[in-house]
Design a protein around this motif. Structure first.
Motif, PDB file in Angstrom:
ATOM      1  N   ASN A 145       0.844  -1.197   0.000  1.00  0.00           N
ATOM      2  CA  ASN A 145       0.000   0.000   0.000  1.00  0.00           C
ATOM      3  C   ASN A 145       0.876   1.243   0.000  1.00  0.00           C
ATOM      4  OD1 ASN A 145       0.197   1.212   2.910  1.00  0.00           O
ATOM      5  ND2 ASN A 145      -0.055  -0.988   3.209  1.00  0.00           N
ATOM      6  N   GLN A 146       0.237   2.390  -0.227  1.00  0.00           N
ATOM      7  CA  GLN A 146       0.989   3.643  -0.314  1.00  0.00           C
ATOM      8  C   GLN A 146       0.668   4.608   0.833  1.00  0.00           C
ATOM      9  OE1 GLN A 146      -0.416   6.325  -3.590  1.00  0.00           O
ATOM     10  NE2 GLN A 146      -1.624   4.550  -4.220  1.00  0.00           N
ATOM     11  N   ASP A 147       0.171   4.095   1.945  1.00  0.00           N
ATOM     12  CA  ASP A 147      -0.146   4.954   3.094  1.00  0.00           C
ATOM     13  C   ASP A 147       1.142   5.545   3.666  1.00  0.00           C
ATOM     14  OD1 ASP A 147      -2.705   4.063   2.658  1.00  0.00           O
ATOM     15  OD2 ASP A 147      -2.687   2.606   4.294  1.00  0.00           O
ATOM     16  N   HIS A 148       1.353   6.845   3.474  1.00  0.00           N
ATOM     17  CA  HIS A 148       2.606   7.480   3.900  1.00  0.00           C
ATOM     18  C   HIS A 148       2.684   7.679   5.407  1.00  0.00           C
ATOM     19  CE1 HIS A 148       4.470   8.372   0.020  1.00  0.00           C
ATOM     20  NE2 HIS A 148       3.231   8.477  -0.435  1.00  0.00           N
ATOM     21  N   ALA A 149       1.539   7.901   6.050  1.00  0.00           N
ATOM     22  CA  ALA A 149       1.533   8.141   7.489  1.00  0.00           C
ATOM     23  C   ALA A 149       0.348   7.433   8.131  1.00  0.00           C
ATOM     24  CB  ALA A 149       1.461   9.640   7.768  1.00  0.00           C
ATOM     25  N   LEU A 150       0.552   7.026   9.379  1.00  0.00           N
ATOM     26  CA  LEU A 150      -0.490   6.325  10.123  1.00  0.00           C
ATOM     27  C   LEU A 150      -0.856   7.127  11.366  1.00  0.00           C
ATOM     28  CD1 LEU A 150       1.054   2.734   9.996  1.00  0.00           C
ATOM     29  CD2 LEU A 150      -0.652   3.707   8.441  1.00  0.00           C
ATOM     30  N   PRO A 151      -2.156   7.309  11.630  1.00  0.00           N
ATOM     31  CA  PRO A 151      -2.555   8.043  12.830  1.00  0.00           C
ATOM     32  C   PRO A 151      -2.405   7.183  14.081  1.00  0.00           C
ATOM     33  CG  PRO A 151      -4.487   7.294  11.620  1.00  0.00           C
ATOM     34  CD  PRO A 151      -3.297   6.922  10.785  1.00  0.00           C
ATOM     35  N   GLU A 153      -2.005   7.547  18.743  1.00  0.00           N
ATOM     36  CA  GLU A 153      -2.261   8.437  19.877  1.00  0.00           C
ATOM     37  C   GLU A 153      -1.152   9.483  20.026  1.00  0.00           C
ATOM     38  OE1 GLU A 153      -2.730   5.912  23.228  1.00  0.00           O
ATOM     39  OE2 GLU A 153      -4.674   5.137  22.579  1.00  0.00           O
ATOM     40  N   GLU A 154       0.042   9.168  19.504  1.00  0.00           N
ATOM     41  CA  GLU A 154       1.168  10.099  19.573  1.00  0.00           C
ATOM     42  C   GLU A 154       1.136  11.128  18.453  1.00  0.00           C
ATOM     43  OE1 GLU A 154       4.913   7.677  21.101  1.00  0.00           O
ATOM     44  OE2 GLU A 154       3.889   6.631  19.469  1.00  0.00           O
ATOM     45  N   GLY A 155       0.335  10.858  17.419  1.00  0.00           N
ATOM     46  CA  GLY A 155       0.324  11.684  16.223  1.00  0.00           C
ATOM     47  C   GLY A 155       0.592  10.833  15.008  1.00  0.00           C
ATOM     48  N   LEU A 156       0.854  11.463  13.876  1.00  0.00           N
ATOM     49  CA  LEU A 156       1.124  10.717  12.646  1.00  0.00           C
ATOM     50  C   LEU A 156       2.530  10.122  12.691  1.00  0.00           C
ATOM     51  CD1 LEU A 156      -0.367  13.135   9.961  1.00  0.00           C
ATOM     52  CD2 LEU A 156      -1.350  10.983  10.783  1.00  0.00           C
ATOM     53  N   VAL A 157       2.629   8.834  12.333  1.00  0.00           N
ATOM     54  CA  VAL A 157       3.925   8.154  12.295  1.00  0.00           C
ATOM     55  C   VAL A 157       4.123   7.573  10.893  1.00  0.00           C
ATOM     56  CG1 VAL A 157       3.831   7.618  14.754  1.00  0.00           C
ATOM     57  CG2 VAL A 157       2.947   5.950  13.104  1.00  0.00           C
ATOM     58  N   PRO A 158       5.370   7.287  10.500  1.00  0.00           N
ATOM     59  CA  PRO A 158       5.625   6.797   9.143  1.00  0.00           C
ATOM     60  C   PRO A 158       4.870   5.507   8.825  1.00  0.00           C
ATOM     61  CG  PRO A 158       7.659   7.466  10.193  1.00  0.00           C
ATOM     62  CD  PRO A 158       6.614   7.486  11.259  1.00  0.00           C
ATOM     63  N   GLY A 159       4.250   5.484   7.662  1.00  0.00           N
ATOM     64  CA  GLY A 159       3.569   4.297   7.165  1.00  0.00           C
ATOM     65  C   GLY A 159       4.398   3.635   6.077  1.00  0.00           C
ATOM     66  N   ASN A 160       3.800   2.638   5.429  1.00  0.00           N
ATOM     67  CA  ASN A 160       4.531   1.899   4.397  1.00  0.00           C
ATOM     68  C   ASN A 160       4.971   2.806   3.248  1.00  0.00           C
ATOM     69  OD1 ASN A 160       5.539  -0.591   3.259  1.00  0.00           O
ATOM     70  ND2 ASN A 160       3.868  -0.467   1.786  1.00  0.00           N
ATOM     71  N   GLY A 161       4.158   3.799   2.922  1.00  0.00           N
ATOM     72  CA  GLY A 161       4.518   4.687   1.827  1.00  0.00           C
ATOM     73  C   GLY A 161       5.824   5.413   2.053  1.00  0.00           C
ATOM     74  N   SER A 162       6.159   5.677   3.311  1.00  0.00           N
ATOM     75  CA  SER A 162       7.420   6.340   3.622  1.00  0.00           C
ATOM     76  C   SER A 162       8.604   5.413   3.351  1.00  0.00           C
ATOM     77  CB  SER A 162       7.434   6.781   5.083  1.00  0.00           C
ATOM     78  OG  SER A 162       6.439   7.738   5.323  1.00  0.00           O
ATOM     79  N   ILE A 163       8.436   4.137   3.683  1.00  0.00           N
ATOM     80  CA  ILE A 163       9.484   3.150   3.394  1.00  0.00           C
ATOM     81  C   ILE A 163       9.647   2.987   1.891  1.00  0.00           C
ATOM     82  CG2 ILE A 163      10.156   0.728   3.657  1.00  0.00           C
ATOM     83  CD1 ILE A 163       8.542   0.711   6.274  1.00  0.00           C
ATOM     84  N   VAL A 164       8.520   2.868   1.215  1.00  0.00           N
ATOM     85  CA  VAL A 164       8.530   2.690  -0.246  1.00  0.00           C
ATOM     86  C   VAL A 164       9.204   3.881  -0.929  1.00  0.00           C
ATOM     87  CG1 VAL A 164       7.055   2.562  -2.290  1.00  0.00           C
ATOM     88  CG2 VAL A 164       6.517   1.191  -0.272  1.00  0.00           C
ATOM     89  N   ALA A 165       8.935   5.087  -0.425  1.00  0.00           N
ATOM     90  CA  ALA A 165       9.521   6.291  -1.022  1.00  0.00           C
ATOM     91  C   ALA A 165      11.041   6.263  -0.951  1.00  0.00           C
ATOM     92  CB  ALA A 165       8.979   7.536  -0.328  1.00  0.00           C
ATOM     93  N   ALA A 166      11.580   5.781   0.171  1.00  0.00           N
ATOM     94  CA  ALA A 166      13.034   5.700   0.311  1.00  0.00           C
ATOM     95  C   ALA A 166      13.631   4.725  -0.700  1.00  0.00           C
ATOM     96  CB  ALA A 166      13.396   5.274   1.734  1.00  0.00           C
ATOM     97  N   ILE A 167      12.992   3.562  -0.871  1.00  0.00           N
ATOM     98  CA  ILE A 167      13.497   2.555  -1.807  1.00  0.00           C
ATOM     99  C   ILE A 167      13.330   3.034  -3.242  1.00  0.00           C
ATOM    100  CG2 ILE A 167      13.190   0.180  -2.617  1.00  0.00           C
ATOM    101  CD1 ILE A 167      12.205  -0.478   0.244  1.00  0.00           C
ATOM    102  N   ALA A 168      12.225   3.690  -3.531  1.00  0.00           N
ATOM    103  CA  ALA A 168      12.000   4.216  -4.882  1.00  0.00           C
ATOM    104  C   ALA A 168      13.049   5.266  -5.224  1.00  0.00           C
ATOM    105  CB  ALA A 168      10.595   4.811  -4.974  1.00  0.00           C
ATOM    106  N   SER A 169      13.364   6.123  -4.251  1.00  0.00           N
ATOM    107  CA  SER A 169      14.364   7.157  -4.478  1.00  0.00           C
ATOM    108  C   SER A 169      15.736   6.544  -4.725  1.00  0.00           C
ATOM    109  CB  SER A 169      14.408   8.100  -3.273  1.00  0.00           C
ATOM    110  OG  SER A 169      15.408   9.087  -3.431  1.00  0.00           O
ATOM    111  N   ALA A 170      16.098   5.550  -3.923  1.00  0.00           N
ATOM    112  CA  ALA A 170      17.420   4.934  -4.044  1.00  0.00           C
ATOM    113  C   ALA A 170      17.570   4.116  -5.314  1.00  0.00           C
ATOM    114  CB  ALA A 170      17.686   4.051  -2.826  1.00  0.00           C
TER     115      ALA A 170
END
Length: 255
Positions: A145-151, A153-170
């Motif tokens: 999935n491409q969910d960049h952030a997950l809600p 109780e602490e706030g938004l945290v990195p989701g799978n989309g954030s991991i995917v973005a790093a690999i796509a960039s590299a």
């Protein structure tokens, strides 16, 4: 119309975090009473169907593992259709690994056909590096999935989309996505229900994922204003859902 089957989102539709949405219990109980098939469709690739179903039962929502369809399951099914003997490199947790094992896919670190990426809360630089190199060597890049952030109780945290973005960039390569809002997870879920798009409705709280997934797959949609999308968002929606409700209790099964 009267629908023969229901595809249902989880977080924001059935529960909010660890708290059940009270109307959801009666909604699913009514589906069960009417013997209408239903499937919980989630972008969460970390949980197995057994764990997801157990969580629902603790909230008094009727569910078995057969009622759960995850982005991990859809990803594994798609890869098996492309190559039943595929060798895969996996970034992810129990949900995606079990789904791939169940599909008969072989995990490997070299001579890989697919790099599969799901949310991994023990992500390391080495994993990103290995995935990037394998993609550059010709492996197909596929993400649950491409969910960049997950809600949380602490706030938004990195989701799978954030991991995917790093690999796509590299790697310099864009991935193929499987989970909502893509049509692929919907068509896979319909196959599991053994129903057609015109017989089924997608129920969810998030226009950008749940409702767009239904729209992309040609499935009628029910937007419930119990989670992400609010009443204030409605005038800006480019394509309206088939029906919009304040709560699941407003749904009439015999349309």
């Amino acid at each position: 119309m009267t629908y023969k089957g229901y595809l249902i989102d989880l977080d924001g539709t059935m529960y909010r975090g660890g708290e059940v949405i009270s109307e959801a219990i009666e909604f699913v109980n009514e589906l069960k009473r009417r013997e209408l098939p239903y499937l919980f469709v989630t972008n969460n690739s970390t949980k197995t169907p057994e764990i997801a179903a157990a969580h629902l039962r603790k909230l008094s929502i009727p569910a078995t593992p057969e009622h759960v369809y995850t982005s991990a399951m859809a990803t594994a099914s798609y890869i098996r259709e492309q190559n039943p003997e595929a060798r895969i490199y996996v970034i992810g947790e129990a949900g995606i690994r079990e789904a791939c094992r169940h599909a008969g896919l072989v995990e490997a670190t070299e001579n890989v056909d697919f790099v599969v990426v799901g949310l991994d809360r023990e992500l390391t630089y080495q994993k990103i590096k290995q995935a990037s190199l394998l993609i550059q060597q010709g492996a197909t890049f596929i993400a649950t999935n491409q969910d960049h952030a997950l809600p949380t109780e602490e706030g938004l945290v990195p989701g799978n989309g954030s991991i995917v973005a790093a690999i796509a960039s590299a790697s310099g390569t864009k991935p193929m996505f499987v989970g909502k809002p893509e049509a692929l997870i919907m068509t896979q879920a319909l196959r599991k229900l053994r129903l057609g798009a015109d017989e089924t409705i997608m129920v969810g709280d998030n226009y950008r994922t749940d409702i767009m997934a239904g729209l992309n797959a040609g499935i009628d949609t029910m937007l419930v204003l119990s989670g992400v999308t609010t009443e204030a968002d409605l005038p800006q929606l480019p394509v309206k859902p088939t029906v919009t409700l304040q709560a699941l209790s407003q749904w009439t099964f015999d349309q």
